[in-house]
Structures are given as C-alpha cells and as structure tokens.
Design a protein around this motif. Sequence first.
Motif, PDB file in Angstrom:
ATOM      1  N   ALA A 157     -32.713  39.486  20.518  1.00 56.94           N
ATOM      2  CA  ALA A 157     -31.699  38.424  20.534  1.00 56.94           C
ATOM      3  C   ALA A 157     -32.363  37.096  20.171  1.00 56.94           C
ATOM      4  N   ASP A 158     -31.795  36.397  19.178  1.00 57.50           N
ATOM      5  CA  ASP A 158     -32.502  35.215  18.667  1.00 57.50           C
ATOM      6  C   ASP A 158     -31.632  33.972  18.527  1.00 57.50           C
ATOM      7  N   LEU A 159     -30.422  33.975  19.117  1.00 55.51           N
ATOM      8  CA  LEU A 159     -29.555  32.807  18.972  1.00 55.51           C
ATOM      9  C   LEU A 159     -29.385  32.022  20.272  1.00 55.51           C
ATOM     10  N   GLY A 160     -30.215  32.316  21.293  1.00 56.89           N
ATOM     11  CA  GLY A 160     -30.195  31.472  22.480  1.00 56.89           C
ATOM     12  C   GLY A 160     -30.094  32.194  23.809  1.00 56.89           C
ATOM     13  N   THR A 161     -29.641  33.443  23.821  1.00 53.43           N
ATOM     14  CA  THR A 161     -29.480  34.153  25.090  1.00 53.43           C
ATOM     15  C   THR A 161     -30.798  34.235  25.865  1.00 53.43           C
ATOM     16  N   LEU A 162     -31.882  34.605  25.185  1.00 50.82           N
ATOM     17  CA  LEU A 162     -33.151  34.800  25.882  1.00 50.82           C
ATOM     18  C   LEU A 162     -33.735  33.478  26.376  1.00 50.82           C
ATOM     19  N   GLN A 163     -33.263  32.376  25.812  1.00 53.92           N
ATOM     20  CA  GLN A 163     -33.730  31.060  26.240  1.00 53.92           C
ATOM     21  C   GLN A 163     -32.845  30.468  27.339  1.00 53.92           C
ATOM     22  N   ARG A 164     -31.538  30.710  27.271  1.00 53.71           N
ATOM     23  CA  ARG A 164     -30.610  30.062  28.199  1.00 53.71           C
ATOM     24  C   ARG A 164     -30.218  30.933  29.389  1.00 53.71           C
ATOM     25  N   LEU A 165     -30.107  32.238  29.178  1.00 54.55           N
ATOM     26  CA  LEU A 165     -29.631  33.122  30.241  1.00 54.55           C
ATOM     27  C   LEU A 165     -30.533  33.105  31.484  1.00 54.55           C
ATOM     28  N   PRO A 166     -31.865  33.100  31.355  1.00 55.53           N
ATOM     29  CA  PRO A 166     -32.704  33.087  32.559  1.00 55.53           C
ATOM     30  C   PRO A 166     -32.435  31.910  33.485  1.00 55.53           C
ATOM     31  N   ALA A 167     -32.133  30.743  32.917  1.00 57.20           N
ATOM     32  CA  ALA A 167     -31.859  29.568  33.750  1.00 57.20           C
ATOM     33  C   ALA A 167     -30.525  29.694  34.477  1.00 57.20           C
ATOM     34  N   ILE A 168     -29.652  30.558  33.985  1.00 54.45           N
ATOM     35  CA  ILE A 168     -28.321  30.723  34.572  1.00 54.45           C
ATOM     36  C   ILE A 168     -28.309  31.830  35.625  1.00 54.45           C
ATOM     37  N   VAL A 169     -28.901  32.992  35.302  1.00 53.41           N
ATOM     38  CA  VAL A 169     -28.814  34.154  36.201  1.00 53.41           C
ATOM     39  C   VAL A 169     -30.146  34.499  36.861  1.00 53.41           C
ATOM     40  N   GLY A 170     -31.221  33.795  36.508  1.00 52.16           N
ATOM     41  CA  GLY A 170     -32.542  34.120  37.037  1.00 52.16           C
ATOM     42  C   GLY A 170     -33.328  34.964  36.049  1.00 52.16           C
ATOM     43  N   VAL A 224     -18.779  11.481  32.385  1.00 49.15           N
ATOM     44  CA  VAL A 224     -18.749  12.898  32.012  1.00 49.15           C
ATOM     45  C   VAL A 224     -19.820  13.212  30.972  1.00 49.15           C
ATOM     46  N   ILE A 225     -19.874  12.426  29.892  1.00 44.81           N
ATOM     47  CA  ILE A 225     -20.878  12.722  28.865  1.00 44.81           C
ATOM     48  C   ILE A 225     -22.283  12.459  29.401  1.00 44.81           C
ATOM     49  N   GLY A 226     -22.413  11.466  30.305  1.00 43.45           N
ATOM     50  CA  GLY A 226     -23.709  11.205  30.900  1.00 43.45           C
ATOM     51  C   GLY A 226     -24.179  12.352  31.763  1.00 43.45           C
ATOM     52  N   THR A 227     -23.272  12.921  32.554  1.00 45.39           N
ATOM     53  CA  THR A 227     -23.619  14.047  33.418  1.00 45.39           C
ATOM     54  C   THR A 227     -24.063  15.245  32.590  1.00 45.39           C
ATOM     55  N   LYS A 228     -23.341  15.549  31.520  1.00 45.71           N
ATOM     56  CA  LYS A 228     -23.736  16.667  30.649  1.00 45.71           C
ATOM     57  C   LYS A 228     -25.098  16.411  30.030  1.00 45.71           C
ATOM     58  N   SER A 229     -25.284  15.232  29.483  1.00 46.08           N
ATOM     59  CA  SER A 229     -26.543  14.911  28.809  1.00 46.08           C
ATOM     60  C   SER A 229     -27.729  14.979  29.757  1.00 46.08           C
ATOM     61  N   VAL A 230     -27.577  14.396  30.945  1.00 51.02           N
ATOM     62  CA  VAL A 230     -28.689  14.355  31.889  1.00 51.02           C
ATOM     63  C   VAL A 230     -29.022  15.757  32.413  1.00 51.02           C
ATOM     64  N   LEU A 231     -28.006  16.563  32.691  1.00 51.90           N
ATOM     65  CA  LEU A 231     -28.267  17.926  33.143  1.00 51.90           C
ATOM     66  C   LEU A 231     -29.013  18.735  32.089  1.00 51.90           C
ATOM     67  N   LEU A 232     -28.590  18.631  30.838  1.00 48.57           N
ATOM     68  CA  LEU A 232     -29.251  19.384  29.774  1.00 48.57           C
ATOM     69  C   LEU A 232     -30.688  18.913  29.568  1.00 48.57           C
ATOM     70  N   LYS A 233     -30.903  17.618  29.588  1.00 52.03           N
ATOM     71  CA  LYS A 233     -32.258  17.086  29.432  1.00 52.03           C
ATOM     72  C   LYS A 233     -33.138  17.482  30.614  1.00 52.03           C
ATOM     73  N   SER A 234     -32.582  17.381  31.817  1.00 49.18           N
ATOM     74  CA  SER A 234     -33.359  17.666  33.026  1.00 49.18           C
ATOM     75  C   SER A 234     -33.736  19.135  33.131  1.00 49.18           C
ATOM     76  N   ARG A 235     -32.962  20.006  32.515  1.00 47.04           N
ATOM     77  CA  ARG A 235     -33.271  21.442  32.515  1.00 47.04           C
ATOM     78  C   ARG A 235     -34.672  21.714  31.980  1.00 47.04           C
ATOM     79  N   ASP A 236     -35.100  20.921  31.028  1.00 44.01           N
ATOM     80  CA  ASP A 236     -36.390  21.138  30.378  1.00 44.01           C
ATOM     81  C   ASP A 236     -37.449  20.140  30.839  1.00 44.01           C
ATOM     82  N   MET A 237     -37.194  19.459  31.968  1.00 41.51           N
ATOM     83  CA  MET A 237     -38.137  18.480  32.508  1.00 41.51           C
ATOM     84  C   MET A 237     -38.477  18.820  33.951  1.00 41.51           C
ATOM     85  N   ASN A 238     -39.577  18.256  34.442  1.00 47.03           N
ATOM     86  CA  ASN A 238     -39.802  18.341  35.878  1.00 47.03           C
ATOM     87  C   ASN A 238     -38.961  17.275  36.572  1.00 47.03           C
ATOM     88  N   VAL A 239     -38.946  17.282  37.897  1.00 46.21           N
ATOM     89  CA  VAL A 239     -38.069  16.375  38.641  1.00 46.21           C
ATOM     90  C   VAL A 239     -38.378  14.916  38.319  1.00 46.21           C
TER      91      VAL A 239
END
Length: 277
Positions: A157-170, A224-239
């Motif tokens: 799988a090369d369109l994002g599942t292997l990158q995004r799914l682990p953060a969602i389901v573990g 709303v757009i700020g919450t989406k943006s910050v959550l997505l950015k923070s996913r790939d950052m430390n606290v």
Amino acid sequence: MEAEQYETLAIKQNPPGSPVVHLCLNRPRQRNALSLEFFSEFPKALSSLDQNPSVSVIVLSGAGDHFCSGIDLKIFASIQSQSGSLRPGRASEWLRRDIKFLQDAITAIERCRKPVIAAIHGACIGGAIDIVTACDIRYCTEDAFFSVKEVDLAITADLGTLQRLPAIVGFGNAMELSLTGRRFSSQEAKELGLVSRVFGSKEELDQGVRTVAEGIAAKSPLAVIGTKSVLLKSRDMNVEQGLDYVATWNSAMLMSDDLTEAVSAQLQKRNPVFAKL
C-alpha cells in the motif's frame, strides 16, 4: 454555488446556500473504484471547495451501494503498459513520479483547510482506506466493511494507509490489518478507533453527519481551520515543537473579530454569527 462538472465526482449543496457541501465519489456501477481521472479531479475539487468562502465543511461519501472498492485495476494495466517501453532505471523513475502523483491526490484532503468528514457505507477497501485515513472525521453505517487489501494484490500500500493508519488504530493493529488484508466490520472499526460512530442505516448516517457538519460550520472558521492545521502539524512533532507551533499560530490568529463575536455571544446568551472565511 455553481456546481462544477466532473466525470468521477458529484458536488451537492443541500439545501442551496448551506455551508456544508457533499463531495460524492460518483462511479456507482464500478462501486466507486478510483480511476486515473479521479486522481486528477479529486484534488481540483477539494481545492475549489477550499477556496470557496461559502463552504465551511466538506462531507465525503460514495454514490450507490458502496463508499469505494479501491483503485480501479485498469490503472495497473495502464502503468505496466507505459513503463514497459522504458529502460530500467528510467522506468523506475517514471513509476516513482506516477506514485507521487497518486499520493498527492489523497494528501489533498489534509491540505484542504476545511474539515473533511468521511461518511462510509458498504465497502471501504484498499485505496478507500487511504482516503478515509486522510479525512478529519470518519463515521460509518452498521453494514460497512473494511479491508487493507493491497497485500492480496501483491503490492505494498503506497497512498497513505501505512503512514496514517498506525496513528489512528495503533501500530500493532495497523500491522495486523495490513499484513492479513482481512475484512473487518464496522463494529471492529469503531473499537479500533478508525471510525468515531456507527449508524444503523444510510439515512441515519446522513442525518447524523449533517448534524455534526452543521455544528462545525456554525463555529469560528478561524478556530476550525486552526484546530485542523495544528493537529496535523503536531502529529509529526514532539510536544515541545507542537506547543511552539500553536503559540506561533495563535500569536497571528488569536486576536480576531471571531474572538470578539464569540465572547459577546457568550455574554449575551445568543448564538454567535461569524463572517465567512
């Protein structure tokens, strides 16, 4: 809003003037399989809706009996045909560019500033998992079923599942689902956290999603757009990095007309009314 015409998608605004717009995968006879045309049209449609100030929330769904059955297998024949005429090395470089093009169409969901809610019914297989894992919120019907199917087609799988799914389901759950390619139910999807809620029928799903989408659309668009943006950015950052990012974001966005209106509405015990973005 004037409806743009696409071969693989349909855009609906019901009722007219609603800030919630429905972006529908529209190849029901093919179970909404993702064609090459889809990968060109989908990011264009998302960009158009993102730039439209009358649109606050996008609901992504599928026409017919299924959400999406994955990538149209004709794509693989097309890729083999085109790459077969190239020499080794050049064929690999061409294929890599083609994969990046397909990936970019899915990442367009995250690039879209407006929240994208996936309303899933029936099959959600293969490339459809790539799509929904990029969405901001996911709901489904009781009869929905899911499968990370690529391993059964002898591909990774090369369109994002292997990158995004682990953060969602573990990580462990994502590994098991991806290696087995097994079908799993709406209830298991809920238990894993892939979907937030399961509805008894398509009608209940549509009504439930409409209620959620309209609730989000009534909130401050800047928040709303700020919450989406910050959550997505923070996913790939430390606290610490995430906190620094949101501090920078709010130093630019916090003092706004939306804040003034929200506070006034609270004090006056009324619903706030925010300007379009």
